[in-house]
Write a protein that holds these residues in place. Structure first.
Motif, short mmCIF file in Angstrom:
data_model
loop_
_atom_site.label_atom_id
_atom_site.label_comp_id
_atom_site.label_asym_id
_atom_site.label_seq_id
_atom_site.Cartn_x
_atom_site.Cartn_y
_atom_site.Cartn_z
N ARG A 150 -23.03 -109.01 -49.32
CA ARG A 150 -24.43 -108.69 -49.01
C ARG A 150 -25.13 -109.90 -48.44
O ARG A 150 -24.71 -111.04 -48.67
N LEU A 151 -26.19 -109.61 -47.70
CA LEU A 151 -27.04 -110.69 -47.20
C LEU A 151 -28.24 -110.71 -48.15
O LEU A 151 -28.89 -109.69 -48.35
N SER A 152 -28.47 -111.87 -48.76
CA SER A 152 -29.51 -111.95 -49.79
C SER A 152 -30.48 -113.08 -49.52
O SER A 152 -30.14 -114.08 -48.88
N ILE A 153 -31.67 -112.91 -50.06
CA ILE A 153 -32.63 -114.01 -50.10
C ILE A 153 -32.35 -114.79 -51.38
O ILE A 153 -32.21 -114.19 -52.45
N ALA A 154 -32.24 -116.12 -51.27
CA ALA A 154 -32.05 -116.95 -52.45
C ALA A 154 -33.05 -118.10 -52.41
O ALA A 154 -33.33 -118.66 -51.34
N ASP B 7 -28.51 -115.68 -46.94
CA ASP B 7 -27.10 -115.90 -46.62
C ASP B 7 -26.23 -114.82 -47.24
O ASP B 7 -26.69 -114.05 -48.10
N LEU B 8 -24.98 -114.80 -46.82
CA LEU B 8 -24.02 -113.84 -47.39
C LEU B 8 -23.66 -114.27 -48.80
O LEU B 8 -23.47 -115.45 -49.08
N VAL B 9 -23.57 -113.28 -49.67
CA VAL B 9 -23.22 -113.54 -51.06
C VAL B 9 -22.15 -112.55 -51.46
O VAL B 9 -22.24 -111.37 -51.12
#
Ligand code: PRT
Ligand code: ZN
Length: 288
Positions: free
Chosen positions: A94-98, A158-160
């Motif tokens: 998944r593409l996530s906000i971190a 980024d991808l996680v």
């Protein structure tokens, strides 16, 4: 000369092995020497181009390759309008906000006016725009996780997959905004190349046949004759179970195909019904 289907595959990375395994499972033989960038199969009209995954959408779009296996994220980020011929389901992430500790995050709105580092500016800006959020994107090719610590971004996108990399860099995943897995792509007008498109169709039939089989189990058991109707109900969806008489006239042998996800409940119910000698076998190939 017979035309070959040209497929672009990632040379080395998370997609490589599984992409090759899919082709091999279709009975297609080829050698893979990691130094070779181009390879021809020995028993099927297909030719491999081993390239970086970022280049795969371009190669397919520009007709350098006919099809490619690439992450949906790379396809969407490339902006090329290609046809997804199959979702292959592997390399999903998944593409996530971190965000770093201390960053108060509630929703995408919390990103208003912030600097977000990412390798996927096109995908991210589309999502931000849809949500009416204005932020400044810092595009980096790699090591995105380090950017808040070195002060060039407030947070990242980024991808996680497992989340370990984020944790190791003191970041917290706060929003999953996009999901991806490997897909097989072609040009939208590829069917106009009848010869090569015909080869793709042959390949897809083989892939689907293998894939179908993987989701099913072949089951064989002995059953008292008077329980056959109940067994048919348990197995369900079975048009014509193969039923064979046994030497003992009160018993039958029954064979059928059961989908993997229902397998254990079917198994337990059949056992409770009095089925004996239950044999379960993997299916190698299966056509509808
Ligand atoms: O050299 P080349 O350009 O061909 O390869 P690459 O390094 O660009 O790509 P590669 O092989 O790393 O990834 C290829 C594709 O795999 C991606 O485009 C995604 O579609 C998919 N994929 C699946 C991932 C991940 N999982 C993944 N976890 N791609 C990258 N990651 C990275 C992520 O960027 C982060 O740095 O792994 C790290 C996070 O992993 P976790 O498990 O710690 O969360
Ligand atoms: Zn790449």
């Amino acid at each position: 000369m017979e035309k070959r289907l040209r497929i672009a595959i990632q040379k080395s990375g998370r997609l490589s092995e599984k992409s090759l395994e899919i082709i091999r499972s279709c009975g297609i033989d080829f050698s893979t020497d990691s130094r070779v960038l181009r390879e021809v199969a020995s028993n099927f009209p297909i030719e491999f181009l081993f390239v970086r995954d970022d280049d795969i959408p371009t190669y397919v779009y520009d007709n350098v390759a006919d099809i490619g296996i690439v992450g949906r994220n790379e396809l969407d980020e490339s902006g090329f309008d290609l046809e997804v011929v199959r979702d292959l389901g592997f390399a999903s992430c998944r593409l996530s906000i971190a965000v770093p500790q201390g960053f108060e995050y509630e929703s995408l709105k919390s990103l208003e006016g912030k600097r977000i580092a990412t390798s996927y500016p096109r995908i991210l800006s589309t999502i931000l725009e849809k949500n009416g959020v204005k932020a400044s994107l810092v595009t980096v090719a790699g090591s995105v996780e380090i950017t808040p610590a070195v002060g060039i971004a407030d947070c990242i996108c980024d991808l996680v997959s497992t989340g370990t990399t984020l944790k190791m860099n003191g970041l917290k995943e706060v929003d999953q905004i996009y999901f991806t897995s490997a897909v097989m792509v072609s040009r939208r007008d590829f069917s106009s190349d009848a010869q090569r498109y015909g080869i793709l169709e042959r390949l897809l039939v083989r892939m689907d046949t293998v894939n179908n089989a993987r989701k099913k189990k072949y089951i064989l058991f002995n059953l008292p004759c008077d329980r056959l109707d109940d067994a048919a109900e348990i197995i369900g969806g079975m048009k014509s179970p193969t039923v064979t008489p046994l030497l003992d006239k009160d018993w039958l042998s029954v064979q059928s195909v059961v989908s993997e996800d229902r397998f254990w409940s079917v198994f337990e119910d059949l056992k409770a019904l009095g089925a004996e000698g239950i044999l379960v076998m993997p299916i190698e190939k299966m056509s509808d």
